[in-house]
Every structure is written in C-alpha cells, then in structure tokens.
Design an enzyme around this catalytic site. Structure first.
Site, PDB file in Angstrom:
ATOM      1  N   ASP A 122       0.808  -1.213   0.000  1.00  0.00           N
ATOM      2  CA  ASP A 122       0.000   0.000   0.000  1.00  0.00           C
ATOM      3  C   ASP A 122       0.845   1.269   0.000  1.00  0.00           C
ATOM      4  OD1 ASP A 122      -2.865   1.314   0.927  1.00  0.00           O
ATOM      5  OD2 ASP A 122      -1.157   2.267   1.902  1.00  0.00           O
ATOM      6  N   GLY A 142      -9.794  -3.201  -2.322  1.00  0.00           N
ATOM      7  CA  GLY A 142     -10.758  -4.183  -1.839  1.00  0.00           C
ATOM      8  C   GLY A 142     -12.183  -3.834  -2.236  1.00  0.00           C
ATOM      9  N   THR A 195      -5.082   2.694  -0.087  1.00  0.00           N
ATOM     10  CA  THR A 195      -4.991   2.056  -1.400  1.00  0.00           C
ATOM     11  C   THR A 195      -5.428   0.605  -1.322  1.00  0.00           C
ATOM     12  OG1 THR A 195      -3.164   3.541  -1.984  1.00  0.00           O
ATOM     13  CG2 THR A 195      -3.466   1.588  -3.350  1.00  0.00           C
ATOM     14  N   ASP A 196      -5.019  -0.099  -0.272  1.00  0.00           N
ATOM     15  CA  ASP A 196      -5.504  -1.460  -0.056  1.00  0.00           C
ATOM     16  C   ASP A 196      -7.023  -1.486   0.071  1.00  0.00           C
ATOM     17  OD1 ASP A 196      -3.304  -3.170  -0.152  1.00  0.00           O
ATOM     18  OD2 ASP A 196      -2.759  -2.809   1.924  1.00  0.00           O
ATOM     19  N   LEU A 197      -7.563  -0.550   0.837  1.00  0.00           N
ATOM     20  CA  LEU A 197      -8.998  -0.553   1.106  1.00  0.00           C
ATOM     21  C   LEU A 197      -9.812  -0.224  -0.139  1.00  0.00           C
ATOM     22  CD1 LEU A 197      -8.923   1.165   4.606  1.00  0.00           C
ATOM     23  CD2 LEU A 197      -9.245  -1.261   4.115  1.00  0.00           C
TER      24      LEU A 197
END
Length: 443
Positions: A186, A219, A214-216
């Site tokens: 991320d 997702g 960015t990960d979220l």
C-alpha cells in the site's frame, strides 16, 4: 445464480497410504454448505460460495464485504502461521483462559469476520486436490499472489478449466506491464502513484494516509467487480477472470486531481493539508482545546460564518467578497479566522455553529469516533462472542438494507477452526483428516 449439476471430487483413502491417488467422482448437485439462519436468508449473496486465497488487507477486505452480504467465504490459510496479520501486533485480544485458547491480533480481527478458516498446505499434492475440489463447488476464487505463482500448483484460472468460475486476482501492479512481477504494498503504491505527493501540509514532507487507503479502495473495487460479474453470469451463464491492481485503483481514485492535470497539462498544485485548493475557507482551524473543520463553500455561507465569528466586516472586505478572491487572499484570511477560533473550545464552537447551515465538524481521534453518538446510533460498534477471546467489540458492517439485515454472524475464525467441517463436506473421514493433519497437509 447459475449453478449446474456437475461432478464433485471426494478425497480417496489412497491419500492415507501415500500412494498416487485420484478423486472419486460422485454425481450430485453442487450447492453451498452455507447454513444461514432464517434471519439472514434474504441476504443478497446467500448461496454464493467464495474460496479466499488472500491475506493481509486488500483481498480480505473484499471477501469480508462479500461475507457480510451473505456469501460463504472459506479462507484458505497457511497451515501453521495462517494469514500474515495473525501475528501483527500489538494490540492482541486476550484469550479467555480456556485450554487451547490464544489471543488474536486486532489487525486480523478487523477484516475477517463472517468467514470460515481452512488451514491447508497446497504445496502438497493432496492439498492441491482438496483445493481443486472446493473450487469445483464454488462460485468465486479470489487470490493475491504474484502473477503466475498459483500456476505452479495447477491453480491458475486457465488450469482450472471452469467456465462458470469468477476468478479475481489482486496484485500490486497487474498481470502485465514492466512492473507486473513487483510485490505491491500500500504505502509504496501511495508514493509511486501520486497520492503521497498531494497528502500533507503545504510546507511539510509528503505523508501517507492514516489508514492503508490504497488497499482498502482496491478491496472495494474488487468486491464491486465480483458482484457485477455475478450479475453478468446470471445473464450469460459464464464467469470470467478479473485482473485488479493496487496501482490501477490508486490512479483511478486520484479522481478530480488527475482530471485537472490531464485537462490543464500542468503539474498538480501539491499538498494543501486540510484545506481545499479551490475553496476558502475550507479546512481545519485550531480551537482552545483541539481543532474544528469549517467550510464556507459559497458567498452566502461565508457571510454566515463571518457573523458567527463576530466579524461581519469581513463580508464587505474587497479581498474576501467572492470565493475566487478569498482563494487568492488565502494567506491573509486563514490567519484571521484562526485568531477567532482560538478564542473558544471545540465544543463551544460546535454549539455556536449548530443549525447555522455552514459545514463544520470536530476533528476527533479514533476513540472519540468510536463513541460518537451518530456512530452508536447507527450500530457501527457491536459486540461479538469470539471462540477463544470471549466478548469482543468490533466495527460492524456499514451496509443497511430495507429488508436484508447484514451483520456479524460469526466472529473472525481461529486458524483452522473449520478445517474438519470443510473436509468432511468433501467426503473425507475423520481418520483421513487426522492423518493429513499429522503429515502437515492440514491444520
């Protein structure tokens, strides 16, 4: 949901003898083993089965969304250590002191509710066959290995030869391009794809966002694209492969900032802290005991703000009569407002601004957020009973339907909590499972 009658594999007893083996074929109609109670039968994804080969954050966040909406999610974890985040701490939720109990990391607990855990070594041929049997009876596979990694185990989309499966791969940079083999993290993608450059105070260094945003967002994109693929399959009878990358999602969520650079052909305007590059005042201001966000997004609202601050003369000040002029004279106006907001506490300003029509909000820390009356009224914090940690407070699903009632139906699983249940569902006997456990194939 499209679900045809197909052949399901059941592990043979040859696995016990360490011999070459094949899966026995048993003709039966494939259906999910999901046993939702009548209270949850109307959840939109009830009956959808997901094989979750992801770990850490982007993938688990996507599969948690699917699980919240009723899907049966089988989280396949490393046979001894599980998802990497099981060891990420402190803090750890303390165990309840019962024999065999152990604590769980707060990080893992945050993105793995409503799932089942299968501890499986699919580097072992027997583990691969178990996984292929599960996939044969599933709707969705989601993984976040480096491109090509799962092909070594016969588990790539092409190798599965299943036209109905929806197979989503989450990577740092995607399945093609010069960076395809680079691991994606991320914070690195935040830096490389522009977000860090525009985040922070104007006179400070670039900083990352306070959560792994960015990960979220990746997702969220993954869950959204998978649900769209489910709708597509209901029309065509065909699944498809989905290629999702952190880098692509981060570029997409640059949104209006990227659009401005594309249209103008000029560099971005850099970091603005809490302020807005095109509106003034629109930022955090200090108070006696904290900070408060204030927005005067148009001339009328700026006039109301001036009156509430006790500075009606600013309304007719030539420097501040329009938003464009206020932006131009930002360096003069902002310190003047700061001088006023410093005269009272945050709570006092909240009382003054209440009902005025201007945009305002206290700048809360996380504990204040979790105890915020609106958060509590929306049931965003709930208590769930964990099998080894007892009652745990957890963030609830944010989704509210008029009929379906998404909730935390089951606590985040302990490592391998559902291994026996899942393998028995494939037809393995207790002795076979025990032997595989002794030999390190399952946990």
């Amino acid at each position: 949901m499209i679900r045809s009658k197909i052949t399901v594999s059941v592990v043979s007893s040859a696995m016990l003898r360490g011999q070459n083996y094949s899966f026995q074929r048993v003709n039966q109609q494939v259906r999910s083993s999901h046993t939702a109670s009548s209270a949850h039968v109307q959840l939109p994804l009830t009956g959808i089965k997901v094989i979750d080969l992801t770990r850490v954050l982007a993938g688990p966040y996507a599969t948690q969304i699917l699980a919240d909406l009723g899907a049966e999610v089988i989280k396949v974890e490393h046979v001894t250590r599980g998802d990497d985040t099981r060891s990420w701490g402190p803090p750890f939720a303390k165990d309840n002191g019962k024999p065999g109990a152990h604590g769980e990391s707060a990080y893992f607990l945050s993105v793995n509710r409503n799932k089942k855990s299968l501890a499986l070594n699919f580097q072992d041929k027997r583990g691969q066959e178990v996984l292929k049997a599960l996939i044969a009876s599933s709707d969705i596979v989601i993984e976040n290995y480096l491109p090509g990694s799962l092909a070594k185990y016969g588990l790539s989309y092409e190798q599965l030869k299943n036209d109905k499966i929806i197979y989503a791969s989450i990577t740092g940079y995607g399945q093609n391009g010069p960076f395809r083999d680079r691991a994606g993290y991320d914070v690195m993608v935040e830096a490389e794809m522009g977000l860090m450059h525009i985040t922070g105070e104007a006179d400070g260094s670039p900083v990352k966002v306070g959560v792994a945003v960015t990960d979220l967002t990746t997702g969220l994109y993954a869950a959204n694209s998978i649900m769209a693929a489910i709708i597509g399959r209901s029309k065509t009878g065909m699944g498809q492969y989905i290629d999702i990358s952190l880098a692509d999602c981060q570029v997409a969520t640059l949104s209006n900032i990227a659009s401005s650079c594309l249209i103008s052909g000029k560099p971005d305007t850099g970091r603005h802290g809490t302020s807005h590059p095109s509106i003034c005042p629109y930022q955090a201001f200090p108070t006696k005991d904290g900070s408060i966000m204030i927005g005067g997004a148009n001339d009328r609202l700026f006039g109301i703000l001036c009156r509430l601050l006790g500075k009606e003369e600013w309304i007719i000040d030539e420097r501040f009569s329009t938003n464009a002029l206020r932006v131009k004279h930002r360096d003069e106006l902002v310190p003047m407002i700061m001088a006023q907001t410093n005269l009272a506490t945050t709570e006092e300003w909240l009382d003054i601004f209440e009902g005025s029509g201007i945009a305002y909000a206290a700048v809360n820390d996380i504990q204040a957020t979790l105890n915020h009356p609106q958060v509590l009224a929306r049931n965003m914090v709930t208590t769930i009973d964990h099998p080894t940690c007892g009652p745990l407070k957890m963030i609830n699903t944010p989704i509210k339907y008029s009929r379906a009632k998404p909730s935390i139906r089951t606590a985040p699983p302990t490592l391998g909590q559902h291994t026996d249940e899942i393998l028995e569902g494939l037809g393995l006997r207790t002795k076979e499972i025990d032997t595989m456990r002794v030999e390190g194939v399952v946990g």
